[in-house]
Design an enzyme around this catalytic site. Sequence first.
Site, PDB file in Angstrom:
ATOM      1  N   ILE A  82       0.844  -1.189   0.000  1.00  0.00           N
ATOM      2  CA  ILE A  82       0.000   0.000   0.000  1.00  0.00           C
ATOM      3  C   ILE A  82       0.883   1.244   0.000  1.00  0.00           C
ATOM      4  O   ILE A  82       1.763   1.397   0.846  1.00  0.00           O
ATOM      5  CB  ILE A  82      -0.930   0.030   1.224  1.00  0.00           C
ATOM      6  CG1 ILE A  82      -1.800  -1.235   1.276  1.00  0.00           C
ATOM      7  CG2 ILE A  82      -1.801   1.281   1.200  1.00  0.00           C
ATOM      8  CD1 ILE A  82      -2.704  -1.415   0.086  1.00  0.00           C
ATOM      9  N   LYS A  83       0.625   2.121  -0.948  1.00  0.00           N
ATOM     10  CA  LYS A  83       1.416   3.348  -1.072  1.00  0.00           C
ATOM     11  C   LYS A  83       0.634   4.498  -0.441  1.00  0.00           C
ATOM     12  O   LYS A  83      -0.523   4.746  -0.805  1.00  0.00           O
ATOM     13  CB  LYS A  83       1.673   3.625  -2.555  1.00  0.00           C
ATOM     14  CG  LYS A  83       2.934   4.389  -2.877  1.00  0.00           C
ATOM     15  CD  LYS A  83       3.118   4.388  -4.395  1.00  0.00           C
ATOM     16  CE  LYS A  83       4.402   5.068  -4.792  1.00  0.00           C
ATOM     17  NZ  LYS A  83       4.521   5.127  -6.266  1.00  0.00           N
TER      18      LYS A  83
END
EC number: 2.2.1.2
Length: 217
Positions: A82-83
């Site tokens: 997850i960015k």
Amino acid sequence: MKFFVDTADVNEIRELSETGLLDGVTTNPSLIMKSGRPILEVTREICEIVDGPVSAEVTAVDFKEMMREADILSKIADNIAIKVPLTMDGLKACKALTSSGRMVNVTLCFSANQALLAAKAGATFISPFIGRIDDMGIDGMELIAEIRTIYDNYDFDTEILAASIRSVNHVKQAAIIGADVATVPPAVLKSLVKHPLTDKGLEAFLADWAKTGQKIG
């Protein structure tokens, strides 16, 4: 050094994956836009091609919505990272996500102070943007060096993921300084193998071999 490719073009990803040199993929909203495809669809296909981490970015700016989007993205595949943006809400989300065993790539890092906070929040990756810092008239590699020193001082596990790479020299300098990962546009990644003397030498070898009239096997 690990090599990630910075694109959402599945054809490019598939081609580079077949070399055996690709360790992961990074995407962002701009790259998803260029792909012209729905984010969940294209990200799922990328995860089927690549075994390593695939960074998919949340678009929310507040903690609650970041977590909601992260839950959706996490369900795509086990190799999703997850960015999140380097904001207080992003760091809060990073801490919550990594505490639950998920990989997190903290992006848009432009200072060593920011990188320190990301490591404290348990980030899997920190993404300092070399090229954009260079655009400000500051050597982006100095930031990589500062982060490397800080992380080594405190034995942080967060990996330095050199981003916004524009040239093969960026890759070389990041490797010399000790970045753990370089995420590279496809064209730059393909350029790493090129050197005029390699081409010239191969041409000479093949010409001499042709004169022998031989074949192997």
